[in-house]
Design a protein around this motif. Structure first.
Motif, PDB file in Angstrom:
ATOM      1  N   PHE A   1     -10.200  -7.994  -1.462  1.00  7.89           N
ATOM      2  CA  PHE A   1      -9.649  -7.048  -0.504  1.00  7.89           C
ATOM      3  C   PHE A   1     -10.507  -6.981   0.761  1.00  7.89           C
ATOM      4  O   PHE A   1     -11.561  -7.625   0.844  1.00  7.89           O
ATOM      5  CB  PHE A   1      -9.524  -5.685  -1.162  1.00  7.89           C
ATOM      6  CG  PHE A   1      -8.642  -5.667  -2.381  1.00  7.89           C
ATOM      7  CD1 PHE A   1      -7.312  -6.055  -2.297  1.00  7.89           C
ATOM      8  CD2 PHE A   1      -9.137  -5.292  -3.628  1.00  7.89           C
ATOM      9  CE1 PHE A   1      -6.483  -6.057  -3.415  1.00  7.89           C
ATOM     10  CE2 PHE A   1      -8.325  -5.298  -4.752  1.00  7.89           C
ATOM     11  CZ  PHE A   1      -6.991  -5.682  -4.643  1.00  7.89           C
TER      12      PHE A   1
ATOM     13  N   LEU B   1      -7.069   0.415  -4.310  1.00  7.17           N
ATOM     14  CA  LEU B   1      -6.751  -0.963  -4.643  1.00  7.17           C
ATOM     15  C   LEU B   1      -7.153  -1.198  -6.084  1.00  7.17           C
ATOM     16  O   LEU B   1      -7.992  -0.481  -6.635  1.00  7.17           O
ATOM     17  CB  LEU B   1      -7.498  -1.918  -3.719  1.00  7.17           C
ATOM     18  CG  LEU B   1      -7.391  -1.629  -2.217  1.00  7.17           C
ATOM     19  CD1 LEU B   1      -8.311  -2.566  -1.443  1.00  7.17           C
ATOM     20  CD2 LEU B   1      -5.975  -1.764  -1.747  1.00  7.17           C
TER      21      LEU B   1
ATOM     22  N   VAL C   1      -7.258  -1.436   4.838  1.00  9.26           N
ATOM     23  CA  VAL C   1      -6.448  -1.498   3.619  1.00  9.26           C
ATOM     24  C   VAL C   1      -4.975  -1.323   3.950  1.00  9.26           C
ATOM     25  O   VAL C   1      -4.103  -2.009   3.386  1.00  9.26           O
ATOM     26  CB  VAL C   1      -6.920  -0.422   2.620  1.00  9.26           C
ATOM     27  CG1 VAL C   1      -5.917  -0.252   1.488  1.00  9.26           C
ATOM     28  CG2 VAL C   1      -8.289  -0.784   2.070  1.00  9.26           C
TER      29      VAL C   1
ATOM     30  N   THR D   1       0.826  -1.196   0.000  1.00  7.97           N
ATOM     31  CA  THR D   1       0.000   0.000   0.000  1.00  7.97           C
ATOM     32  C   THR D   1       0.859   1.244   0.000  1.00  7.97           C
ATOM     33  O   THR D   1       1.770   1.370   0.796  1.00  7.97           O
ATOM     34  CB  THR D   1      -0.907   0.021   1.241  1.00  7.97           C
ATOM     35  OG1 THR D   1      -1.651  -1.174   1.275  1.00  7.97           O
ATOM     36  CG2 THR D   1      -1.834   1.206   1.218  1.00  7.97           C
TER      37      THR D   1
ATOM     38  N   TYR E   1     -16.129   1.684  -0.410  1.00 12.41           N
ATOM     39  CA  TYR E   1     -15.165   2.123  -1.421  1.00 12.41           C
ATOM     40  C   TYR E   1     -15.856   2.943  -2.506  1.00 12.41           C
ATOM     41  O   TYR E   1     -17.026   2.690  -2.830  1.00 12.41           O
ATOM     42  CB  TYR E   1     -14.515   0.920  -2.109  1.00 12.41           C
ATOM     43  CG  TYR E   1     -13.714   0.009  -1.224  1.00 12.41           C
ATOM     44  CD1 TYR E   1     -12.335   0.177  -1.083  1.00 12.41           C
ATOM     45  CD2 TYR E   1     -14.326  -1.038  -0.548  1.00 12.41           C
ATOM     46  CE1 TYR E   1     -11.585  -0.686  -0.285  1.00 12.41           C
ATOM     47  CE2 TYR E   1     -13.579  -1.901   0.253  1.00 12.41           C
ATOM     48  CZ  TYR E   1     -12.223  -1.721   0.380  1.00 12.41           C
ATOM     49  OH  TYR E   1     -11.479  -2.567   1.165  1.00 12.41           O
TER      50      TYR E   1
END
Length: 285
Positions: A75, A36, A173, A26, A80
């Protein structure tokens, strides 16, 4: 014109692997993780109506007008902004739809490009604050279009990306990687399954054996699939055909390429054992 009656052929195949195969991580900027990414090529194409074109999935309008592929969300759970990265084309305004667990997230008509194909912000669309969990089935559906009824777009697209919208999701994340400078991506498996047998090593020569006429050499070699990534048939194999004149005066080394089943332009095959090199001899005999 005399026929080039004698050509000696030597072939070599070599594997060369990329040096950096570190795990994705990340990247952070101002305390926020980047999006992502699920590349289009991480989605399966068997029976989907898509084929791989560069790093895009695309539709061959001669065989399909619509295509659909699905993959599980890989993920962390969270909320999101979901972005579809489509490809603008000059032949038509392709249509796209993204679904999660059979529920439509949204639809998008890609604007025309003045180029044959073009990527950029104009050709993306964002659906805000989508709730996603690992294993949710994400569908991408696209349909070709035509401006003149003759030439069709190929409904190309390159990726889906996911930007966390709340602190809880950003924290989740951030936990999947910490190496700077890289964006997490969904990984395709190393090899597309099931595998098929390798070729028998035979060589076929086609074309007119004349000066300056194209000669094609096809080797029945290792089995590969265009979506294999370890090894990748385009970057991890090297085929070199060495053409040597009978009198030893001329010798040329010509790079070859993976050719799927040897007739992919007609069959749309994505796998096979054919490896091919082209050569136009500058001297007869």
């Amino acid at each position: 014109m005399k026929h080039a009656t004698t050509l000696l052929f030597l072939f070599s195949l070599a594997l060369a692997y990329a040096a950096d195969r570190s795990a994705p991580a990340t990247r952070k900027a101002s305390g926020r993780s980047t999006s992502l990414r699920m590349p289009a090529t991480s989605f399966p194409i068997t029976g989907s109506g898509y084929y791989v074109n560069r790093n895009w999935l695309a539709i061959n309008p001669n065989t399909h007008k619509r295509a659909k592929t699905s993959a599980p969300f890989p993920f962390p759970s969270g909320r999101y902004d979901l972005t579809l990265h489509a490809v603008g084309e000059e032949d038509g305004r392709a249509n796209y739809e993204v679904r999660v667990n059979d529920t439509s997230v949204g639809k998008f008509e890609c604007p025309l490009s003045k180029k044959q194909f073009e990527e950029g912000p104009r050709f993306t669309t964002v659906w805000r604050d989508v709730e996603l969990n690992p294993g949710d089935v994400i569908d991408v559906i696209s349909t070709v279009a035509s401006e003149d009824g003759k030439e069709f777009s190929r409904a190309r697209w390159s990726a889906l990306s996911f930007s966390p919208t709340d602190s809880k999701t950003r924290k989740s994340v951030a936990s999947i990687g910490s190496q700077p400078g890289k964006t997490p991506e969904a990984k395709a498996p190393p090899l597309v399954m099931p595998r098929k047998p390798d070729g028998n090593g035979s060589v076929h020569v086609s074309g007119e054996l004349k000066q300056w006429h194209k000669v094609t050499v096809t080797l029945d070699g290792p089995y590969a699939h265009e979506r294999d990534n370890d090894p990748n048939p385009f970057t991890d194999y090297r085929m070199t055909a060495t053409f040597t004149h009978a009198d030893g005066s001329h010798s040329y080394s010509v790079p070859g390429h993976f050719a799927a089943d040897g007739d992919a332009s007609n069959t749309s095959a994505s796998d096979g054992t054919k490896w091919r090199a082209h050569f136009a001899p500058d001297k007869t005999g």
